[in-house]
Design an enzyme around this catalytic site. Sequence first.
Site, PDB file in Angstrom:
ATOM      1  N   SER A  14       0.754  -1.244   0.053  1.00 38.61           N
ATOM      2  CA  SER A  14      -0.112  -0.050  -0.036  1.00 38.61           C
ATOM      3  C   SER A  14       0.884   1.168  -0.113  1.00 38.61           C
ATOM      4  CB  SER A  14      -1.122   0.002   1.348  1.00 38.61           C
ATOM      5  OG  SER A  14      -1.435   1.147   1.284  1.00 38.61           O
ATOM      6  N   SER A  16      -0.829   4.069   0.419  1.00 37.58           N
ATOM      7  CA  SER A  16      -1.537   5.043   1.473  1.00 37.58           C
ATOM      8  C   SER A  16      -0.894   5.588   2.574  1.00 37.58           C
ATOM      9  CB  SER A  16      -2.800   4.210   1.826  1.00 37.58           C
ATOM     10  OG  SER A  16      -3.648   4.058   0.927  1.00 37.58           O
ATOM     11  N   LYS A  64     -14.123  -3.787   1.158  1.00 35.91           N
ATOM     12  CA  LYS A  64     -14.862  -2.581   1.211  1.00 35.91           C
ATOM     13  C   LYS A  64     -16.351  -3.121   1.045  1.00 35.91           C
ATOM     14  CE  LYS A  64     -11.940  -0.309  -2.103  1.00 35.91           C
ATOM     15  NZ  LYS A  64     -11.744   0.613  -3.454  1.00 35.91           N
ATOM     16  N   ASN A  85     -14.771   2.781   1.312  1.00 36.97           N
ATOM     17  CA  ASN A  85     -13.549   2.886   1.230  1.00 36.97           C
ATOM     18  C   ASN A  85     -12.979   3.930   2.438  1.00 36.97           C
ATOM     19  OD1 ASN A  85     -13.587   5.457  -0.165  1.00 36.97           O
ATOM     20  ND2 ASN A  85     -12.016   5.083  -1.190  1.00 36.97           N
ATOM     21  N   ASN A 150     -19.218  -5.209 -20.424  1.00 43.17           N
ATOM     22  CA  ASN A 150     -18.673  -6.226 -19.546  1.00 43.17           C
ATOM     23  C   ASN A 150     -18.625  -7.735 -20.274  1.00 43.17           C
ATOM     24  OD1 ASN A 150     -17.691  -6.789 -17.024  1.00 43.17           O
ATOM     25  ND2 ASN A 150     -19.521  -8.352 -16.739  1.00 43.17           N
ATOM     26  N   ARG A 151     -17.983  -8.609 -19.827  1.00 42.65           N
ATOM     27  CA  ARG A 151     -17.723 -10.038 -20.659  1.00 42.65           C
ATOM     28  C   ARG A 151     -18.960 -10.585 -20.331  1.00 42.65           C
ATOM     29  NH1 ARG A 151     -13.244 -12.242 -22.135  1.00 42.65           N
ATOM     30  NH2 ARG A 151     -11.813 -10.756 -20.714  1.00 42.65           N
ATOM     31  N   GLU A 154     -25.150  -9.587 -19.154  1.00 42.56           N
ATOM     32  CA  GLU A 154     -26.263  -9.236 -18.063  1.00 42.56           C
ATOM     33  C   GLU A 154     -25.708  -8.562 -16.749  1.00 42.56           C
ATOM     34  OE1 GLU A 154     -26.861 -12.820 -20.913  1.00 42.56           O
ATOM     35  OE2 GLU A 154     -25.261 -12.149 -19.389  1.00 42.56           O
ATOM     36  N   GLY A 238      -4.130   4.918 -13.314  1.00 42.64           N
ATOM     37  CA  GLY A 238      -4.856   4.953 -12.140  1.00 42.64           C
ATOM     38  C   GLY A 238      -4.122   5.734 -10.722  1.00 42.64           C
TER      39      GLY A 238
END
Length: 274
Positions: A14, A16, A64, A85, A150-151, A154, A238
């Site tokens: 991490s 953070s 989370k 988070n 999405n893969r 649904e 990101g």
Amino acid sequence: MDRYCVFGNPIGHSKSPLIHRLFAEQTGQALAYEAQLAPLDDFAGFARRFFEQGKGANVTVPFKEEAYRLVDELSERATRAGAVNTLVRLDGGRLRGDNTDGAGLLRDLTVNAGVQLRDRRVLLLGAGGAVRGVLAPFLGERPAQLLVANRTAEKAVALAGEFADLGAVRGCGFADVEGPFDLIVNGTSASLAGDVPPLAESVIERGRTVCYDMMYAKEATAFNRWAAERGAARTLDGLGMLVEQAAEAFFLWRGVRPASAPVLETLRRQLATG
């Protein structure tokens, strides 16, 4: 001294603690922040013991959703995200859960990168927690089109349906995506395995489309390499989202908003040399 932490498992990687130490130094806030390896079988008990003295915490994988169930009250964005988070200890020991992931991504895009979403065509890849957390903030920017792909089609359709009250959003499978788009955000973890979601090349408009991978690494991620090879105007990772969601959490705890740019620069430099 006020204590804060990040809960995760694993947690050794991490960033953070470094981020919040830099925020504290920059803003003159006296606090201690550490990484806490929470047990997989007793996150709730472990967190409650920390909050006997602790003032706040960040929560990362895989806790989370458990944090969402643990708290006494939820912010609207945490309710929408279905995950927490950021934990804030209130007067009387009550815990409030928030979710700063979506705000962090949006700020990284709009403030740091200067990418606007209003009236733009936006494609979100994935239908898991990462994408769920950013749907409400994205729809708040009023894009012309927001498509969740999405893969498993649904899952994307169901997720889009949950947010249909906030704006024009729909879901589909990867094979049904028709471009081009102004912005493509990869919210899948495919880059961690060196993979890229199976998309038609027409999703990218050469010299115009901006591509953003929620993952980050020392080198360009697999998704960003794929995008650059197909002529994306820009590719972003990101790391900025990580810093911005932390800045939002710091603001919730301390009432002071730190400057993220110098911290992001430090992390970027560390990543390049590490």
